[in-house]
Design a protein around this motif. Structure first.
Motif, PDB file in Angstrom:
ATOM      1  N   HIS A  55       0.859  -1.381   0.069  1.00  0.00           N
ATOM      2  CA  HIS A  55      -0.483   0.020   0.812  1.00  0.00           C
ATOM      3  C   HIS A  55       1.085   1.358  -0.050  1.00  0.00           C
ATOM      4  O   HIS A  55       2.121   1.389   0.414  1.00  0.00           O
ATOM      5  N   ASN A  56       0.074   2.243  -0.432  1.00  0.00           N
ATOM      6  CA  ASN A  56       0.831   3.448  -0.284  1.00  0.00           C
ATOM      7  C   ASN A  56       0.410   4.871   0.375  1.00  0.00           C
ATOM      8  O   ASN A  56      -0.263   5.679  -0.198  1.00  0.00           O
ATOM      9  N   LEU A  57      -0.359   4.141   1.501  1.00  0.00           N
ATOM     10  CA  LEU A  57      -0.801   5.625   1.654  1.00  0.00           C
ATOM     11  C   LEU A  57      -0.936   6.132   2.124  1.00  0.00           C
ATOM     12  O   LEU A  57       0.174   5.909   3.655  1.00  0.00           O
ATOM     13  N   THR A  58      -1.801   7.096   2.378  1.00  0.00           N
ATOM     14  CA  THR A  58      -1.135   8.416   3.350  1.00  0.00           C
ATOM     15  C   THR A  58      -2.706   9.025   4.176  1.00  0.00           C
ATOM     16  O   THR A  58      -3.339   8.304   4.323  1.00  0.00           O
ATOM     17  N   GLU A  59      -2.608  10.331   4.993  1.00  0.00           N
ATOM     18  CA  GLU A  59      -3.449  10.384   5.766  1.00  0.00           C
ATOM     19  C   GLU A  59      -4.651  11.387   4.451  1.00  0.00           C
ATOM     20  O   GLU A  59      -5.909  11.509   4.580  1.00  0.00           O
TER      21      GLU A  59
END
Length: 135
Positions: A101-105
């Motif tokens: 994943h490359n999730l950020t806020e």
């Protein structure tokens, strides 16, 4: 906005795909992220809250409501859990082959590829592709 694409692969058959677009929440936690949304009639799990607890190298999928389950995804490892349905409980083995994943806020993408065995019999390979973006 959360877009969830689930694909199921069976031997020599085109994948069976389900796509859900829904509103949900993405919260940053001490260990990573918490992604939550309500299932709909489309997935056959209406009345169920789905939560992904996303941490370093591991994702825990929890469902509570009309369906209750917990699935642990950890690349290269197998985890066994109970899957509770209105018709009874099943033992489910999850073998994760890919987790990234490359999730950020602000959102991002998450992909989980895994094989699933119900009562220790392999029933197919699955893939979640989840895209999160601000509304």
């Amino acid at each position: 906005m959360i877009s969830v694409r689930g694909e199921q692969y069976f031997d020599d058959v085109d994948p069976n795909a389900t796509e859900l677009m829904t509103e949900g929440t993405l919260e940053q936690t001490e260990d990573g992220f918490l992604l939550s949304y309500q299932e709909t009639e489309l997935t056959g799990m209406e009345g169920t809250l789905t939560t992904f607890e996303i941490g370093p190298g591991r994702v825990i999928l929890r469902r509570s409501g009309s369906v209750n389950s917990q699935m642990v995804f950890e690349e290269g490892r197998q985890h066994t859990s109970l899957y509770e349905t209105p018709y009874g409980e099943l033992s489910v083995d999850i073998q994760t082959s890919r987790l990234l994943h490359n999730l950020t806020e602000r959102g991002g993408l998450m992909e989980i590829k895994y094989s699933i065995a119900v009562e220790h019999v392999v029933t197919g390979r699955n893939c979640f592709k989840i895209r999160v973006r601000r509304k």
